[in-house]
Design a protein around this motif. Structure first.
Motif, short mmCIF file in Angstrom:
data_model
loop_
_atom_site.label_atom_id
_atom_site.label_comp_id
_atom_site.label_asym_id
_atom_site.label_seq_id
_atom_site.Cartn_x
_atom_site.Cartn_y
_atom_site.Cartn_z
N SER A 2 18.82 13.78 32.47
CA SER A 2 20.02 13.13 31.99
C SER A 2 20.85 14.43 31.24
CB SER A 2 19.77 12.20 31.01
OG SER A 2 18.95 11.03 31.29
N PHE A 3 22.13 14.18 31.44
CA PHE A 3 22.84 15.22 30.85
C PHE A 3 24.12 14.62 29.74
CE2 PHE A 3 27.34 16.80 31.07
CZ PHE A 3 26.95 18.36 30.23
N PHE A 4 23.95 15.21 28.67
CA PHE A 4 24.75 14.71 27.58
C PHE A 4 25.68 16.00 27.26
CE2 PHE A 4 20.70 12.64 27.48
CZ PHE A 4 21.35 11.18 27.25
N MET A 16 35.05 21.06 14.61
CA MET A 16 34.16 20.37 15.83
C MET A 16 33.64 21.36 16.65
SD MET A 16 34.51 17.04 15.53
CE MET A 16 33.97 16.41 16.78
N THR A 17 32.71 20.93 17.41
CA THR A 17 32.06 21.80 18.34
C THR A 17 31.35 21.13 19.30
OG1 THR A 17 30.75 23.90 18.60
CG2 THR A 17 29.82 22.24 16.96
N GLN A 18 30.74 21.85 20.24
CA GLN A 18 30.06 21.00 21.46
C GLN A 18 28.68 21.62 21.90
OE1 GLN A 18 31.75 21.09 25.82
NE2 GLN A 18 32.78 19.36 24.80
N VAL A 19 27.90 20.69 22.22
CA VAL A 19 26.41 21.30 22.69
C VAL A 19 26.25 20.49 23.90
CG1 VAL A 19 25.15 19.82 21.10
CG2 VAL A 19 24.10 21.87 22.37
N ASN A 20 25.83 21.11 25.17
CA ASN A 20 25.30 20.40 26.22
C ASN A 20 23.78 20.34 26.32
OD1 ASN A 20 28.15 20.30 27.10
ND2 ASN A 20 27.84 21.81 28.53
N VAL A 21 23.25 19.15 26.54
CA VAL A 21 21.82 18.82 26.72
C VAL A 21 21.47 18.37 27.95
CG1 VAL A 21 19.84 17.76 25.45
CG2 VAL A 21 22.21 18.50 24.18
N THR A 57 29.18 25.71 28.62
CA THR A 57 29.21 25.18 29.95
C THR A 57 28.43 26.13 30.77
OG1 THR A 57 31.36 25.81 30.62
CG2 THR A 57 31.31 23.82 29.50
N ILE A 58 28.13 27.30 30.44
CA ILE A 58 28.03 28.41 31.80
C ILE A 58 26.80 28.42 32.33
CG2 ILE A 58 27.12 30.35 30.00
CD1 ILE A 58 29.91 30.79 32.82
N TRP A 59 25.77 27.96 31.55
CA TRP A 59 24.29 28.02 32.10
C TRP A 59 24.46 27.10 33.27
CZ3 TRP A 59 20.24 31.40 32.16
CH2 TRP A 59 20.30 32.16 31.46
N MET A 60 25.00 25.79 33.13
CA MET A 60 25.11 24.74 33.94
C MET A 60 26.00 25.25 35.21
SD MET A 60 24.28 21.41 32.12
CE MET A 60 24.11 20.49 33.62
N TYR A 68 15.56 23.42 37.22
CA TYR A 68 14.61 24.07 36.54
C TYR A 68 14.11 23.25 35.54
CZ TYR A 68 17.16 27.84 39.03
OH TYR A 68 17.95 28.49 39.84
N ALA A 69 14.65 22.70 34.46
CA ALA A 69 14.07 22.17 33.28
C ALA A 69 13.37 20.50 33.77
CB ALA A 69 15.18 21.73 32.51
N GLU A 70 14.02 20.19 34.60
CA GLU A 70 13.36 18.88 35.32
C GLU A 70 11.99 19.17 35.80
OE1 GLU A 70 14.53 15.22 38.06
OE2 GLU A 70 15.46 17.00 38.37
N ALA A 71 11.88 20.12 36.39
CA ALA A 71 10.50 20.64 37.05
C ALA A 71 9.55 20.70 36.04
CB ALA A 71 10.66 21.69 38.14
N GLN A 72 9.78 21.25 34.97
CA GLN A 72 8.83 21.36 33.84
C GLN A 72 8.90 20.47 32.66
OE1 GLN A 72 6.75 23.88 33.78
NE2 GLN A 72 7.72 24.87 35.64
N GLY A 73 9.58 19.20 32.70
CA GLY A 73 9.73 18.40 31.78
C GLY A 73 10.16 18.87 30.52
N LEU A 74 11.29 19.70 30.68
CA LEU A 74 11.92 20.33 29.26
C LEU A 74 13.30 19.64 29.02
CD1 LEU A 74 11.81 23.02 27.66
CD2 LEU A 74 12.59 24.11 29.38
N ALA A 75 13.49 19.60 27.66
CA ALA A 75 14.88 19.55 27.12
C ALA A 75 15.53 20.88 26.77
CB ALA A 75 14.79 18.72 26.21
#
Length: 253
Positions: A2-4, A16-21, A57-60, A68-75
């Motif tokens: 999931s992407f938040f 105000m600031t932003q974090v992508n998860v 946003t840059i890493w995505m 990569y995260a999904e394959a390892q079950g990582l948030a």
């Protein structure tokens, strides 16, 4: 996965600031009313920092970190650090406090991630590599591992190459003891748990290769469990995309 995209008011930044998860979809999320996940089912979390010219946003955009995260079950939590070098700035925005304290409290309160230090990690590239090592060394026992890609570990280059930024936002921090990663390494408490370290830099990264190699050697001499990796790249995304794929399974092993 999931992407938040989370927009919120930060007390440390006073704005105000932003974090992508990105978050394993199979794990329940408290806010949407599902039953709380058992502690052993909660995913580990990686705080992933960007470089000087980028944002949250840059890493995505430049990698497939979600896969990569999904394959390892990582948030993975990807915050916006501005051009701060993850420092508490003279202008009043406390980016170090935000990254080291406020953001983990937000993520671990909002999402059902594992909140034990053994499952909390931090990584970053360039400016974010500096922020990663500084945060891990200034917060003993908080992160199980710290991963630095092509870290801008010697802020003195700012005076030469980014003089306007240095004057505006970074006046005092390069000389400050708590912003010197080599000094922090030397003064790391002998009785504190040491984070595992992964240091990588491209062989053609003429600005940062030597300082990253020196940090690796210094950490090894201080008894840290530290891994070094290099390859025929410059200061560029193909290298960081390559390295994050290696670093994630390493940190979770």
């Amino acid at each position: 996965m999931s992407f938040f995209q989370c927009d919120f008011y930060s007390n440390c930044l006073q704005k105000m600031t932003q974090v992508n998860v990105v978050f394993p979809a199979r794990t329940a999320i408290t806010q949407i009313g599902q039953q709380a996940a058992a502690a052993q089912d909660r995913p580990p979390v990686l705080y992933l920092l960007h470089g000087l010219s980028d944002d949250n946003t840059i890493w995505m955009r430049r990698t497939v970190i979600e896969r990569y995260a999904e394959a390892q079950g990582l948030a993975v939590a990807m915050p916006d650090g501005g051009r701060s070098f993850y420092c508490n700035l003279p202008s009043g925005e406390r980016y170090f406090d935000y990254i080291s304290t406020e953001l983990p409290a937000l993520i671990e309160g909002a999402f059902q991630v594992d909140t034990t230090p053994r499952k909390r990690f931090i990584a970053g590239l360039s400016m974010g590599g500096f922020g990663t090592l500084k945060t891990a060394l200034r917060c003993p026992g908080k992160f199980a591992a710290a991963i630095c890609f092509s870290g801008a570990l010697d802020p003195a280059w700012l005076k030469q190459e980014k003089p306007d930024l240095y004057k505006a936002d970074f006046q005092t921090t390069p000389a400050a003891d708590d912003e010197d990663v080599f000094g922090l390494l030397e003064r790391y408490p002998a009785d504190a748990v040491k984070p595992r370290l992964f240091i990588a830099c491209g062989e053609r990264d003429v600005r940062f290769f030597d300082v990253n190699r020196r940090f690796y050697e210094a950490a090894k001499a201080k008894g840290f469990d530290v891994v070094w990796d290099q390859a025929d790249y410059s200061h560029e995304w193909p290298f960081w995309d390559r390295e994050i794929q290696k670093a994630i399974p390493w940190m979770l092993q």
